[in-house]
Write an enzyme that holds these catalytic residues in place. Structure first.
Site, PDB file in Angstrom:
ATOM      1  CE  LYS A 280      -0.600  -0.130   5.054  1.00  0.00           C
ATOM      2  NZ  LYS A 280      -1.587  -0.256   6.151  1.00  0.00           N
ATOM      3  NE  ARG A 281       5.891   0.595   3.198  1.00  0.00           N
ATOM      4  CZ  ARG A 281       5.615  -0.547   3.804  1.00  0.00           C
ATOM      5  NH1 ARG A 281       4.646  -0.607   4.702  1.00  0.00           N
ATOM      6  NH2 ARG A 281       6.290  -1.641   3.510  1.00  0.00           N
TER       7      ARG A 281
END
Length: 473
Positions: free
Chosen positions: A235-236
């Site tokens: 998700k980063r």
């Protein structure tokens, strides 16, 4: 035995495409067998849980069409049962109390020069439970194995596994204990989940066997989803939120369709198909265990195919949620909806494609302006001829003369007047269209030009051509 599967999200973040992939596999297996698809919220991590995210997960599952049977259950409701089961193992000698701190465990690992992790220091100390003590499972000798529907025979030598914690020093049960016990309590027959849970499966089985609980009939560990660099989706750095894809304009039929293709393919090779067909054809035993590439370009392709399958009225209704508020944008879409529907890959692309129809002044793509009008061949001549031809054509915005067909004929004469003809003397329409399109719409691509100008109307079309010509000087 009827199939009973579960999806068990944790309310610590938005629904990840990897989690949605596992949820879909569970749902497909349940629906094709006439079984049950249950939902369990794993909310025992009080420090990380965000209760407001539970509804987001449920909303995304509804959007995807993954309906569940019965009411969702909350793992936290059974915390006392988890603790009692752990204490039962302590009484039976399959678990023991340990007062080692994390620093002590790491220090001993450094001293012995071996692998990191717990070394069984408290196995035979006979400690009583109390403040500051954790309860650890006594890993037995031997080997723990199972037949995985996706990966085949999988096994672990128990000697390679450390005595793992069941109850933390503050008395709270760990996820692994709650996970295994709740599956047994709910009668789960098939545990279908991500590859990242493979290493925890031996411990899961040891817990159930130590308690004499019923084990699942089968496990299926779905392939890891990776990005184009073949790294696990993060998700980063990656787009992983199902909610974000919905906001972008991915339709649920396409998302479900695409997720089903990650690690699996229909036997006839036809990839774009309905969920009903996928449910009939899906075979979890044919899922490839290798990491599956989440290919955004392919998702967009599948989405575009699904958008084109929608009835026009349905397309307009769905795209309306991605338009600015007001009657103008919706009227503009309705005017040329079938033409837009054939050209967009997402519902989010609709507004930028047709905003020239409701804006007072078009948003100009300067790169397109430079190419078509500054460096374009005979751009000034094209605009001069277009103003003359379209002015003579225009009676009023509703006049019979102002139509896609008549505009096409006018631009054909524009090309001839500007000297844009091929070796056979035929007008080169594409070269004449480019300056007109950018002058009127602000962009080099969009819906068919004739229909666009017909929808825009003669007054605004001529006004924008005049402004563009003045800007060129």
């Amino acid at each position: 035995m009827p199939v009973v599967v579960r999806f068990a999200p944790s309310p610590t973040g938005f629904l990840h495409v990897g989690s949605a992939h596992s949820a879909l596999a569970n749902w497909l297996v349940a629906r094709q067998s006439g079984g049950r698809f249950l939902l369990r919220i794993e909310d025992t991590d009080a420090e990380r849980n965000r209760p407001e995210l539970i509804e987001n997960v449920l909303e995304m599952l509804r959007w995807l069409g993954l309906d569940w049977d019965g009411e969702p259950v909350h793992q936290s409701d059974r915390t006392d049962d988890h603790r009692r089961a752990a204490l039962t193992m302590a009484e039976a000698g399959t678990a023991y109390w340990c007062d080692c701190t994390s620093d002590e465990v790491q220090a001993r690992a450094r001293e012995r020069g071996g692998p990191p992790g717990y070394d069984g220091h408290c196995r035979d100390r006979g400690l009583a439970g109390g403040e500051g003590t954790a309860l650890r499972f006594r890993v037995p000798d031997g080997r723990t194995a199972w037949t995985d529907l996706v990966r085949g025979e999988v096994g672990f030598d128990n000697a390679a596994l450390e005595d793992f914690v069941l109850l933390r020093s503050n008395g709270t049960p760990v996820f692994l204990l709650a996970n295994a016990l709740d599956d047994a309590h709910m009668g789960i027959t098939h545990v279908i989940r991500g590859e990242d849970h493979v290493n925890g499966t031996p411990k899961y089985l040891m817990i159930l066997r130590a308690l004499g609980r019923t084990e699942p009939v089968a496990f299926a560990h779905m392939p890891l989803l990776v990005n184009e660099g073949r790294k696990k989706l993060s998700k980063r750095r990656d787009d992983v939120s199902v909610a974000d894809y919905r906001a972008e304009g991915i339709v649920p039929e396409a998302m479900v369709n695409y997720l089903s293709l990650l690690g699996w393919g229909p036997p006839d090779g036809v990839e774009v198909r309905s969920v009903a067909e996928i449910t009939e054809l899906y075979d979890i035993g044919q899922v490839n265990p290798s990491p599956a590439f989440f290919d955004r370009k392919k998702l967009l392709h599948v989405n575009g195919e699904w958008i084109r399958r929608l009835p026009v009225d349905d397309f307009v209704a769905r795209a309306a949620g991605h338009l600015p508020v007001g009657d103008g944008p919706l009227r503009a879409l309705v005017a040329i909806a079938p033409l837009v529907q054939e050209r967009v890959r997402t519902l989010g692309e609709v507004a930028p494609m047709i905003d020239f129809l409701w804006l007072d002044d078009p948003v100009v793509d300067e790169a397109a302006w430079d190419k078509a009008l500054v460096r374009g061949k005979a751009a000034r001549e094209v605009l001069d001829a277009a103003i003359d031809e379209l002015s003579s054509l225009a009676r009023d915005d509703d006049g019979a003369a102002w139509s896609a067909e008549s505009i096409s004929g006018a631009v054909e004469r524009v090309a001839a007047t500007a000297g844009l003809v091929n070796a056979e003397g035929r007008p080169q329409m594409s070269k004449a269209q480019a300056p007109i399109r950018v002058a009127v719409t602000g962009r080099a691509v969009g819906p068919p030009l004739w229909e666009s100008l017909a929808a825009l109307g003669s007054s605004r079309t001529l006004a924008r051509l005049t402004i563009a010509r003045e800007r060129l000087g």
